[in-house]
Enzyme design. Sequence first.
Site, mmCIF file in Angstrom:
data_model
loop_
_atom_site.group_PDB
_atom_site.id
_atom_site.type_symbol
_atom_site.label_atom_id
_atom_site.label_comp_id
_atom_site.label_asym_id
_atom_site.label_seq_id
_atom_site.Cartn_x
_atom_site.Cartn_y
_atom_site.Cartn_z
ATOM 1 N N ASP A 110 -85.640 -14.041 21.411
ATOM 2 C CA ASP A 110 -86.667 -14.779 20.677
ATOM 3 C C ASP A 110 -87.131 -14.124 19.378
ATOM 4 O O ASP A 110 -88.172 -14.507 18.828
ATOM 5 C CB ASP A 110 -87.852 -15.135 21.596
ATOM 6 C CG ASP A 110 -88.319 -13.989 22.443
ATOM 7 O OD1 ASP A 110 -87.660 -12.936 22.475
ATOM 8 O OD2 ASP A 110 -89.365 -14.132 23.102
ATOM 9 N N ASP A 134 -83.150 -10.534 31.663
ATOM 10 C CA ASP A 134 -84.591 -10.591 31.392
ATOM 11 C C ASP A 134 -84.907 -12.037 31.016
ATOM 12 O O ASP A 134 -84.088 -12.705 30.352
ATOM 13 C CB ASP A 134 -84.960 -9.671 30.230
ATOM 14 C CG ASP A 134 -85.209 -8.233 30.663
ATOM 15 O OD1 ASP A 134 -84.824 -7.870 31.785
ATOM 16 O OD2 ASP A 134 -85.785 -7.470 29.859
ATOM 17 N N HIS A 157 -83.443 -9.437 24.135
ATOM 18 C CA HIS A 157 -84.205 -10.684 24.080
ATOM 19 C C HIS A 157 -83.837 -11.528 22.852
ATOM 20 O O HIS A 157 -83.633 -11.019 21.759
ATOM 21 C CB HIS A 157 -85.711 -10.422 24.143
ATOM 22 C CG HIS A 157 -86.072 -9.616 25.365
ATOM 23 N ND1 HIS A 157 -87.238 -8.896 25.474
ATOM 24 C CD2 HIS A 157 -85.398 -9.414 26.536
ATOM 25 C CE1 HIS A 157 -87.268 -8.282 26.654
ATOM 26 N NE2 HIS A 157 -86.158 -8.587 27.308
ATOM 27 N N CYS A 215 -93.477 -12.988 23.119
ATOM 28 C CA CYS A 215 -93.319 -11.973 24.185
ATOM 29 C C CYS A 215 -94.596 -11.845 25.016
ATOM 30 O O CYS A 215 -94.541 -11.645 26.229
ATOM 31 C CB CYS A 215 -93.091 -10.582 23.608
ATOM 32 S SG CYS A 215 -91.777 -10.391 22.445
ATOM 33 N N ASP A 236 -90.943 -11.590 29.353
ATOM 34 C CA ASP A 236 -89.733 -10.882 29.776
ATOM 35 C C ASP A 236 -89.482 -11.021 31.270
ATOM 36 O O ASP A 236 -88.354 -10.855 31.736
ATOM 37 C CB ASP A 236 -89.853 -9.379 29.462
ATOM 38 C CG ASP A 236 -90.199 -9.112 28.007
ATOM 39 O OD1 ASP A 236 -90.197 -10.081 27.227
ATOM 40 O OD2 ASP A 236 -90.469 -7.953 27.671
HETATM 41 N N1 NVA Z 1 -85.432 -6.775 20.404
HETATM 42 C C1 NVA Z 1 -85.966 -7.597 19.352
HETATM 43 C C2 NVA Z 1 -87.264 -8.254 19.742
HETATM 44 C C3 NVA Z 1 -87.103 -9.335 20.722
HETATM 45 C C4 NVA Z 1 -88.341 -10.116 21.003
HETATM 46 C C5 NVA Z 1 -86.241 -6.776 18.115
HETATM 47 O O1 NVA Z 1 -86.533 -5.595 18.246
HETATM 48 O O2 NVA Z 1 -86.196 -7.317 17.018
#
Ligand code: NVA
Length: 363
Positions: free
Chosen positions: A246, A195, A244, A348, A117
Amino acid sequence: MTSQNSPYPVVNAFNEWDPLEEIIVGVADGAMIPPWDIEMEATVHRPELWQFYRRHGGTPWPPEMVVKAERDLEEFAHILEAEGVTVRRPTPYDFSKPYSTPDFSIASSCYALMPRDVLLAIGDEIIEAPMGWRSRCHELHAYKDLCKEYFRRGARWVSGPRPQLSEKSYNAGYVAPREGEPMRTVLTEWEPLLDAADVIKCGRDLFVAQSSCCNRFGIEWLQRHVGDRFRVHEVEVYDTHPMHIDATFYPLAPGKLLINPERVRKVPQMFIKAGWDILVCPQPEMPASHPLYNCSPWIMMNVLMLDEKRVIVSKGEDRFIRALQGWGFEPIPCAFWDFTTIGGGLHCASVDIRRRGGKQSYF
Ligand code: NVA
């Protein structure tokens, strides 16, 4: 200057799949429960957890949870080392201290659980991300020793515009959309915010999704910063609590794009035109009873590629593991659900610093 025992520059990261040589893996020691702030409501999917953060944010995670998360990290690091990868760890840092700036006060920092991140390694450069959470703006101090070392060994190193994170950065009175309502995020466009994990690499092309820690201004900053070295593309995703890219949109190998079926409604035309296989991720299998404080069960998409074939994947996600095998990958399961309880996934928890390969266009 190249790295020891490698013909490649010390930082050399162009995609998610070239053979991995060196990686930073996070640590659980000293992890704090993220303090409550406006952006928590915007990024934590389950409303029943908001009360937990309001009450416990800014205090340490219980030691038994930290020990279990650390055990998962050790297994992850062990798998990487057994595969010949150099594993680096952040410097211990006291995340428990409250801090204030002229614009805000916060009860504590968070942790060094998730280097992905914080640091964006692109090509031969490390970018310290101008992060969107107030509680994370000093987190990069845990990685400064590594950045200094990589710089001394020849890497380029830059910090994104230091965010002010005043009230002007966040939409006052923000309420997250309900499922089906149009997507929105808590961030304004007052300053660039990004991020590092909102970005995913694919050779000459970088893909970024807006989230509640990444605004258009941040994406624009990144595009101008990388100039004509890389092309930055904004990916349209749908997520009621976006944070994020990924666990949403992940080019795993040349010609293979993994997508979250609930969040990616339109695959960018460039992938279709170039004939990429669109791999639709199967539903997660983590039991609903498994405690999950920081992310959704889709975190299972958050794998780490050792090379174009070998992929480290969370143990217990058997349906996904079988799908990966069917798509031609060689999955290496790693117990990771206890880490996921307080953090995120394997991607992550790490940031790849050097892979064997160069910049190419895959389109
Ligand atoms: N915010 C995303 C995870 C990102 C790595 C989720 O909670 O699925």
